[in-house]
Design a protein around this motif. Structure first.
Motif, mmCIF file in Angstrom:
data_model
loop_
_atom_site.group_PDB
_atom_site.id
_atom_site.type_symbol
_atom_site.label_atom_id
_atom_site.label_comp_id
_atom_site.label_asym_id
_atom_site.label_seq_id
_atom_site.Cartn_x
_atom_site.Cartn_y
_atom_site.Cartn_z
ATOM 1 N N LEU A 9 0.662 -0.936 0.419
ATOM 2 C CA LEU A 9 0.328 -0.042 0.175
ATOM 3 C C LEU A 9 0.899 0.891 0.053
ATOM 4 N N GLN A 10 2.220 1.099 0.924
ATOM 5 C CA GLN A 10 2.681 2.423 0.808
ATOM 6 C C GLN A 10 3.329 2.550 -0.521
ATOM 7 N N THR A 11 3.799 1.907 -1.794
ATOM 8 C CA THR A 11 4.064 1.417 -2.939
ATOM 9 C C THR A 11 3.179 2.185 -3.923
ATOM 10 N N GLY A 12 1.279 1.374 -3.112
ATOM 11 C CA GLY A 12 0.405 2.271 -4.235
ATOM 12 C C GLY A 12 0.643 4.208 -3.474
ATOM 13 N N LEU A 13 0.278 3.881 -2.801
ATOM 14 C CA LEU A 13 0.914 5.530 -2.437
ATOM 15 C C LEU A 13 1.469 6.507 -3.893
ATOM 16 N N VAL A 14 2.284 5.860 -3.161
ATOM 17 C CA VAL A 14 3.991 6.800 -3.847
ATOM 18 C C VAL A 14 3.081 6.646 -5.573
ATOM 19 N N ASP A 15 3.365 5.326 -6.079
ATOM 20 C CA ASP A 15 2.619 5.588 -7.601
ATOM 21 C C ASP A 15 1.643 6.443 -7.941
ATOM 22 N N ALA A 16 0.477 6.448 -7.375
ATOM 23 C CA ALA A 16 -0.522 7.321 -7.013
ATOM 24 C C ALA A 16 0.073 9.141 -7.213
#
Length: 483
Positions: free
Chosen positions: A336-343
């Motif tokens: 989820l951390q990676t998903g937040l940064v991608d967004a």
């Protein structure tokens, strides 16, 4: 007087209710009181409770039954999210949103493959009695996940509150210093979880004594076990990739079995990856093709993944201590951390990154973490290039986005928006009293909620699409459950 009669007519106050004589300013006070009472009554859009509905009203039929599983048709809406119960071969599984329901079902083939491996003679011989869990123990894991035990509030109602708890910079610095000295021996990122995690780091007998658990007797073989721990992390991610699942999934059953398989597979006498190949892997297609997971999550260790995300967050966040706290101490998984940064990379906001992390630090569950990540995703999908250069604007305990053209976007990645008292009070905040504003709703909304939003000047986009969005049903109103 003529002036008083004209004013009374405009406010629709019957003349017999007005006194014959009024002190200076009293008429204005009376008119204001009448207006406030009318707003409080809000007769056109009364508030409502969240309902219990038929599952078919919320999700596409394909998600309600299939080989080896079924979904209870009665679904309770709590905190604007649907709470499902799946009947599976390994027992009942909870899914606290439509999105999680889809992922739990996508994990079922992986569960079947893991079960075949962990029941094999080779696994049992290599594992011994230590990791061969009984059916009763596994049922306890499934029926009593951590979130339930801790009594975390259901749904995402927290984001409709009036304010968030701020994370003080001084507290961050103190916590960061203590964690650096006692927890990770100078490593700014924590190790991955595993049976030997607590044996890492620390010097002297005191440190060893503090970290001693049933599984981490630190002896002369500690160095060998630490190397095994590193291999465990790699094996677990490889297994998850071959199965097509998130290595940090919130499914307690999958986590338990996957961890056991990975740990036994690092012992030298049992190859977990080979055994999985013998029964047929699922393939990493479900989550990656759906846009829900970046495949770098399978490739990098948690430490390397956090370091990568930390570097990328520098483009949007100035508070380094806050960034490190978010990456180490929040409930956001590495995925989820990676998903937040991608967004964030898709949005490219010009400001508000630190405020976003402050809001993220208040999340208390996976469901609340997903809400923030999906809020960013749906905003980026709706605005496209117009998103670049906008501002992230936490309002109360929620998140809004002011585009470069000054459109105010309120992303609500909820399964169903009911017009509750909390939602009404949140949307009546002064910050939302602007002309150009749009509410993005992930799933559906009641007629009362849509009517009230329209009355308040909102443009409404229902079932806003974004990469990996849940497969919502195309219904306007959820049907009440049939008896």
């Amino acid at each position: 007087s003529r002036h008083r009669r004209r004013a009374a007519s405009r406010s629709d106050i019957p003349m017999h209710r007005l006194p014959r004589t009024l002190p200076r300013g009293a008429l204005a006070t009376l008119l204001l009181a009448e207006a406030l009472l009318a707003r409080a009554d809000d007769a056109g859009t009364p508030t409502e409770d969240e309902p219990v509905v038929d599952a078919v009203s919320l999700v596409q039929p394909a998600l309600l039954s299939g080989p080896g599983f079924g979904v209870d048709s009665h679904v309770e809406l709590r905190g604007y999210m649907a709470h499902f119960m799946l009947d599976t071969p390994v027992g009942p599984l909870n899914a606290d949103s439509v999105e999680i329901l889809a992922e739990r079902e996508a994990e079922l083939p992986a569960i079947d493959a893991i079960e075949k491996v962990t029941r094999s003679d080779a696994f049992v011989k290599a594992a011994g009695a230590k990791f061969v869990a009984t059916g009763a123990a596994l049922a306890k894991v499934v029926l009593h996940p951590v979130d339930t035990v801790l009594g975390i509030p259901a749904g995402v109602a927290r984001y409709f509150g009036n304010r968030i708890r701020k994370v003080a910079a001084q507290a961050q610095a103190a916590s960061d210093r203590v964690a650096r000295e006692l927890g990770t021996s100078g490593n700014p990122y924590p190790p991955d979880e595993g049976p030997m995690t607590d044996a890492r780091g620390g010097d002297g007998d005191g440190a060893r004594k503090r970290r001693k658990h049933w599984y981490s007797s630190v002896t002369s073989e500690a160095e060998r076990e630490l190397k095994r721990q590193l291999k465990y992390n790699d094996v677990k991610r490889t297994l998850a990739r071959d199965l097509g699942i998130d290595p940090y999934t919130g499914n307690p059953y999958v986590q338990q079995r996957l961890s056991e398989l990975a740990w036994v597979g690092t012992g030298g006498t049992f190859s977990a990856t080979s055994a999985l190949g013998a029964v047929g892997g699922v393939g990493a297609t479900v989550l990656s093709n759906g846009g829900r997971i970046n495949d770098v999550v399978w490739k990098l260790s948690p430490d390397d993944l956090r370091a990568r995300n930390n570097e990328r967050l520098r483009a949007y966040c100035r508070d380094e201590l806050l960034t490190r706290q978010f990456l180490r101490r929040g409930v956001f998984s590495p995925t989820l951390q990676t998903g937040l940064v991608d967004a964030l990379d898709r949005l490219r906001p010009s400001g508000g990154g630190d405020a976003l992390l402050e809001l993220g630090m208040t999340a208390h569950s996976e469901l609340e973490s997903r809400f923030l990540v999906n809020a960013l995703r749906m905003t980026a999908a709706y605005l496209g290039d117009r998103a670049h250069g906008g501002l992230l604007r936490p309002i109360g305990a929620g998140l809004a986005y002011e585009a470069a053209d000054h459109e105010l976007v309120l992303p609500l990645p909820v399964d169903w928006l009911s017009w509750t008292i909390e939602v009404r009070d949140f949307l009546d905040r002064a910050e939302f009293r602007v002309a150009n504003k749009t509410a993005l709703i992930g799933g559906g909304a009641s007629l009362a909620a849509r009517r009230a939003l329209t009355e308040r000047g909102w443009n409404i986009v229902m079932r806003t699409p974004w990469p990996g969005a849940p497969p919502y049903a195309a219904f306007d109103e959820p049907a009440p459950p049939s008896d």
